[in-house]
Motif scaffolding. Sequence first.
Motif, PDB file in Angstrom:
ATOM      1  N   LEU A   1       0.807  -1.217   0.000  1.00  0.00           N
ATOM      2  CA  LEU A   1       0.000   0.000   0.000  1.00  0.00           C
ATOM      3  C   LEU A   1       0.841   1.269   0.000  1.00  0.00           C
ATOM      4  O   LEU A   1       0.303   2.374   0.042  1.00  0.00           O
TER       5      LEU A   1
ATOM      6  N   PHE B   1      -0.280  -2.227 -13.485  1.00  0.00           N
ATOM      7  CA  PHE B   1      -0.651  -3.226 -12.490  1.00  0.00           C
ATOM      8  C   PHE B   1       0.106  -4.543 -12.611  1.00  0.00           C
ATOM      9  O   PHE B   1      -0.113  -5.479 -11.851  1.00  0.00           O
TER      10      PHE B   1
ATOM     11  N   LEU C   1      -4.834  -8.639  -4.300  1.00  0.00           N
ATOM     12  CA  LEU C   1      -6.065  -8.162  -4.928  1.00  0.00           C
ATOM     13  C   LEU C   1      -7.154  -9.221  -4.946  1.00  0.00           C
ATOM     14  O   LEU C   1      -8.344  -8.919  -4.891  1.00  0.00           O
TER      15      LEU C   1
ATOM     16  N   TRP D   1     -14.048  -4.476  -5.384  1.00  0.00           N
ATOM     17  CA  TRP D   1     -13.335  -4.639  -6.665  1.00  0.00           C
ATOM     18  C   TRP D   1     -13.451  -3.372  -7.495  1.00  0.00           C
ATOM     19  O   TRP D   1     -14.417  -2.620  -7.332  1.00  0.00           O
ATOM     20  N   VAL D   2     -12.496  -3.208  -8.412  1.00  0.00           N
ATOM     21  CA  VAL D   2     -12.576  -2.069  -9.325  1.00  0.00           C
ATOM     22  C   VAL D   2     -12.762  -2.615 -10.731  1.00  0.00           C
ATOM     23  O   VAL D   2     -11.979  -3.442 -11.198  1.00  0.00           O
ATOM     24  N   VAL D   3     -13.833  -2.161 -11.371  1.00  0.00           N
ATOM     25  CA  VAL D   3     -14.075  -2.559 -12.753  1.00  0.00           C
ATOM     26  C   VAL D   3     -13.404  -1.522 -13.645  1.00  0.00           C
ATOM     27  O   VAL D   3     -13.616  -0.316 -13.475  1.00  0.00           O
TER      28      VAL D   3
ATOM     29  N   LYS E   1     -10.984  12.220 -18.366  1.00  0.00           N
ATOM     30  CA  LYS E   1     -10.987  11.480 -17.103  1.00  0.00           C
ATOM     31  C   LYS E   1      -9.579  11.365 -16.534  1.00  0.00           C
ATOM     32  O   LYS E   1      -8.601  11.333 -17.277  1.00  0.00           O
ATOM     33  N   THR E   2      -9.518  11.247 -15.203  1.00  0.00           N
ATOM     34  CA  THR E   2      -8.257  10.965 -14.516  1.00  0.00           C
ATOM     35  C   THR E   2      -8.209   9.482 -14.176  1.00  0.00           C
ATOM     36  O   THR E   2      -9.187   8.921 -13.683  1.00  0.00           O
ATOM     37  N   ARG E   3      -7.069   8.871 -14.471  1.00  0.00           N
ATOM     38  CA  ARG E   3      -6.888   7.461 -14.085  1.00  0.00           C
ATOM     39  C   ARG E   3      -5.582   7.350 -13.328  1.00  0.00           C
ATOM     40  O   ARG E   3      -4.828   8.320 -13.226  1.00  0.00           O
ATOM     41  N   SER E   4      -5.302   6.165 -12.795  1.00  0.00           N
ATOM     42  CA  SER E   4      -4.029   6.067 -12.096  1.00  0.00           C
ATOM     43  C   SER E   4      -3.517   4.646 -12.064  1.00  0.00           C
ATOM     44  O   SER E   4      -4.240   3.699 -12.344  1.00  0.00           O
ATOM     45  N   CYS E   5      -2.248   4.534 -11.738  1.00  0.00           N
ATOM     46  CA  CYS E   5      -1.624   3.224 -11.563  1.00  0.00           C
ATOM     47  C   CYS E   5      -2.015   2.654 -10.205  1.00  0.00           C
ATOM     48  O   CYS E   5      -2.633   3.327  -9.376  1.00  0.00           O
ATOM     49  N   PHE E   6      -1.586   1.450  -9.973  1.00  0.00           N
ATOM     50  CA  PHE E   6      -1.862   0.722  -8.739  1.00  0.00           C
ATOM     51  C   PHE E   6      -1.519   1.547  -7.488  1.00  0.00           C
ATOM     52  O   PHE E   6      -0.405   2.069  -7.365  1.00  0.00           O
ATOM     53  N   ALA E   7      -2.479   1.651  -6.593  1.00  0.00           N
ATOM     54  CA  ALA E   7      -2.280   2.229  -5.259  1.00  0.00           C
ATOM     55  C   ALA E   7      -1.604   3.590  -5.261  1.00  0.00           C
ATOM     56  O   ALA E   7      -0.779   3.872  -4.408  1.00  0.00           O
TER      57      ALA E   7
ATOM     58  N   THR F   1     -10.426   6.517  -9.977  1.00  0.00           N
ATOM     59  CA  THR F   1      -9.336   6.525 -10.957  1.00  0.00           C
ATOM     60  C   THR F   1      -8.868   5.115 -11.300  1.00  0.00           C
ATOM     61  O   THR F   1      -7.954   4.939 -12.095  1.00  0.00           O
ATOM     62  N   GLY F   2      -9.471   4.116 -10.664  1.00  0.00           N
ATOM     63  CA  GLY F   2      -9.122   2.728 -10.991  1.00  0.00           C
ATOM     64  C   GLY F   2      -7.829   2.243 -10.376  1.00  0.00           C
ATOM     65  O   GLY F   2      -7.227   1.286 -10.870  1.00  0.00           O
ATOM     66  N   CYS F   3      -7.376   2.841  -9.284  1.00  0.00           N
ATOM     67  CA  CYS F   3      -6.053   2.499  -8.732  1.00  0.00           C
ATOM     68  C   CYS F   3      -6.053   1.219  -7.890  1.00  0.00           C
ATOM     69  O   CYS F   3      -4.999   0.692  -7.560  1.00  0.00           O
ATOM     70  N   LYS F   4      -7.226   0.762  -7.501  1.00  0.00           N
ATOM     71  CA  LYS F   4      -7.377  -0.471  -6.722  1.00  0.00           C
ATOM     72  C   LYS F   4      -6.835  -0.372  -5.291  1.00  0.00           C
ATOM     73  O   LYS F   4      -6.617  -1.396  -4.637  1.00  0.00           O
ATOM     74  N   THR F   5      -6.577   0.840  -4.833  1.00  0.00           N
ATOM     75  CA  THR F   5      -6.131   0.993  -3.449  1.00  0.00           C
ATOM     76  C   THR F   5      -7.169   0.412  -2.485  1.00  0.00           C
ATOM     77  O   THR F   5      -6.818  -0.226  -1.487  1.00  0.00           O
TER      78      THR F   5
ATOM     79  N   VAL G   1      -6.713  -3.366  -2.125  1.00  0.00           N
ATOM     80  CA  VAL G   1      -5.530  -3.786  -1.366  1.00  0.00           C
ATOM     81  C   VAL G   1      -5.716  -3.468   0.114  1.00  0.00           C
ATOM     82  O   VAL G   1      -5.349  -4.265   0.990  1.00  0.00           O
ATOM     83  N   ALA G   2      -6.298  -2.300   0.403  1.00  0.00           N
ATOM     84  CA  ALA G   2      -6.541  -1.932   1.799  1.00  0.00           C
ATOM     85  C   ALA G   2      -7.505  -2.920   2.440  1.00  0.00           C
ATOM     86  O   ALA G   2      -7.363  -3.299   3.605  1.00  0.00           O
TER      87      ALA G   2
ATOM     88  N   CYS H   1      -9.085   5.391   0.131  1.00  0.00           N
ATOM     89  CA  CYS H   1      -9.370   5.801  -1.255  1.00  0.00           C
ATOM     90  C   CYS H   1      -8.673   7.126  -1.580  1.00  0.00           C
ATOM     91  O   CYS H   1      -9.010   8.160  -1.015  1.00  0.00           O
TER      92      CYS H   1
END
Lengths: 636, 143
Positions: free
Chosen positions: A74, A101, B31, B37-39, A287-293, B12-16, B19-20, B123
Amino acid sequence: MPYAFGGYMGQVLRIDLGREKALAEPLPREFVRNYLGGTGFAARILFDELKPRIDALSPENRLIFATGPLTGTLWPTAGRWGAYAKAPLTGIWGESHCGGFFGPELKYAGYDVLILQDRAKRPVYVWIDDGNVQILPAKDMWGRNTAETTDMIRERHGDREAEVACIGQAGERLVRFACIMNNYQDAAGRVGLGAVMGSKRLKAVAVRGTRGVKVADEEKFMELVEDAHERALKQPQAQQMTKYGTPLLVAYKSNIGELPTRNHQTGVFVNSDKLNADTIRAKYYVKTRSCFACRIMCKKVNRIQEGRYKGTVSGGPEYESIYSLGTNCGVNNFGAVLKANYLCNIYGMDAISAGCVVAWLMECYERGLVTRERCDGLDLRWGNHEAMVALIEKIARRQGIGGLLAEGSYRAAKRLGKGSERYVMHVKGMEISGQDGRTHRSAALTHAISVRGADHLRSLVTIDQLGYEETAAKRYGKDKLPEICDPYTEKYKALVVKDTEDTFAIRDSLIVCWYSCGWPPIFWMPDFAAASEAATGIKELGKLDEMYRIAQRICNLRRAFNIREGLSRKDDTLPPRFTREPMPEGPGKGKVANLELMLREYYQLRDWPNGVPSRKALVGLGLAGVADELGRLGRL
Amino acid sequence: MARIVYAGEGCTGCKTCSVACTYAHDREFNLRASRIWVVKEEPATDYPATCVHCAKPRCQEACPVKAVIKAGDLVLVDEGACIGCGACIEACPFGAITLHPARRVAIKCDLCRGEEPQCVKFCPAGVLKLQVPAAIAQEKRVK
C-alpha cells in the motif's frame, strides 16, 4: 511470511523459451541484502549472466522483469516494475520502468523476478497462473497491436483482471525503440526492450496471482504508509499533478525558455499555449486514471472532438510526448500529438525516441540532407503534423523511410551520412529527453552520465529547475544556497546529480514512482530507508549509510556493465548543440553547458578516475569479482 | 443499514480500496482476496463494486448450509459453516461475493466489523463513503 524477509515472495522464475521450460528458483538472500530489488537485482543478474559484446537482439540476451520489496504493497506509487536487458537501441545497460498493475500481479503470483532467456522456436506467450507456468503458442496474436493482444489473452483465459505485458507490431519488427506495454497505456518505454521480446519471439507475458505480499513489521509499515499517503495528499505540487498531470510542465518550461523545439534548436516554442495543461484540461480532458495504489493520480485520458483527429481517445500524452511529438517537431496541433502518442502505445514504441527520430529527419530535410523523394514524398517541414503522424505509422511498419528511422536516429544518421550525424540529439545512441542542459545545467550532466543513455529518469534534479529552495536546504545545507538552486551555474550540480542518482537507484529497486520522489519532492532516502526496514525486517536497511552503500553498489555495477561493453569517458558527452551552440533566444539566451567541469567533479565524487570505477571503489562495495573481471578484460 | 457508497464519479481505478481491504482482513497485500473490486474498461471507465447489504439477500436465500447470516443490517458469512460451494456467488446480482483464493470459503464486505472501513479510509480520490440509504436519498434530492 513466505520468505526469510518481509516484502519479498522469495522466488525467481526462470523461463527458457528455447526449451519451453520454466523453473522457480529461490531468491538468493545475498541479493536482498546487497541489491534490495528491481534495478539492483537486474544489475547483478545481467552482469553475471551476459557475456560481453553480445548482440542485444540475439538469443544470448536475457530479459528480466523485476519488482522490489514495496511492489504490490500500500505504499503510495508501489505499483511499479522494471524491465532490464542489454538494450537494442544503445548496445549497453538497458532498463525501463513501468506503472500500471503488472508488477503487483507478478508478485501476487509468487515471484520477485522473472528471467526470460533464449529464443522461442515459434511465436509464444507466457501464462503465469501462480505456480502453474505455461509457454503457449501466440501465432494468432502475432501482428496484433498491444490493446488487441491484451484483450485476446484475457478472453482466452477467462480473466479480465489478468495482467498482460506485451509488444505490438513495432516489437515484432525489432524497431530499436519498441517498448513493452501493460494495461493499454503504461509503457516500459525506453531503450527498446520491446525489440528484445520480439527477438525472442515472445509476444506477451500474462500473469494471474492470488498470493499476498506480507511485510515484517505490520504496525510500523502501516504507520509509515498512512503518513506517506497524507504527505502526498497535502503536497501542493502533487495536487497540481492530480489535476493536470505532467503537461503542467509545458507552461512552466515555456516561461523559462526550456521547451525543446525543432530538434533542440531553441527552447522557445511559439504558441505553446496550444499544448499546455490549461488548454488540454479545458478542451480535451475526459478522465483521470491512475496506476496501482497511487496517491498522485497523474494519468489523464483525452479526447479530440473536432478536426482531422476527431474521435481520437487515449491516455496521455505526458509532457515528454508533448515535447517529442509536439514541440520538438514544431507541431502545435494537440490532436496530432494525442493521435501519434496513441499510435505509439498500440504499436508499442517509445514515444520519446519516436518523436525525436522524426525531429532529426525534419532537421535533415530543412538542411537539404534528405530529399522529399527519399522521405516517401512527405513534406517534412517543421510543424507538418500530418507528416509526423504518417512517419509514426511508417516506423511501426518499417515501411519506406520508416525502415531507416526504426533503427533510431544514431544508426539512421550513420546510414544516411552527409553530415546528418551532427543533428542527432543523443547520448550513447539514445535520443535525448525533454530537457536542455544549456538552461538546466544539472540536466546536462544527467544526460551525459545516465547509465542508459540520454535520459532524465535516473538522476534528474528538480530543486534547481523548479526552485525548491526549502528542499535543497534540508537535503544539502543552507550554505549551498543560492547556487545549488541556480539552473544556470555548474556549481554543486555534480554533488546533487550524484545524490539523486543514488536515491533513484534505491527508488528503482523498491520499486516506487519518480513522481513523489524526484518531482514533486516528497519522499527521499530517509523515507525509503524507514519503509525498507519496516517492510523487510532487516534493521540495517533502516540506516542511511547502508542505503547509500547499496545505491553506490548498484550504480557501480551498472557502470561496470557499460565499461565491460567498451564504454569510456568519451561516451559521457553531449551533442555539440548543448555545449557549443548558445541558446538562441528566450530567458536562457546565450547560455551553453560546461559539461567538463561537472564531469570532473562527478567522477571525483564517485571515485571513478577517468570515468572508470577504481578497484578500490569496487572492492570497498564488495564487488571484488567485478573488479577482477574488468581487470582481466583490460578495462580497469 | 449502512453500506459502502461510490459517489458515481472520480474513481481513478487504482485499486487501493481492494488492497486496503485485503490488508484489513488478511494482514497481507493482495487483490484476489479483496471484498471490493474495481471494474476497469477502456478507454475511460473505472468504478468500484462491493456488497450493498441487501434487505432480502439472495446470497442468504441461496446458501444451502445457512452460512450467510444477517447481523442487524449487515449480511455476513459464517466462515466456519461455509462449505465453499459458491451458490451465493451465482445468486448475487452484483458480483459482490466471492471465494477466498486460499481458504476457499465465501468472503464479502463486512464493513470492517464496526471499525472504520479501510477502503473508505484509503481511497486516494476520496470517492467512497460509508452511508445509510436515507442519507444517500437525501443527498440525491438536493442534487
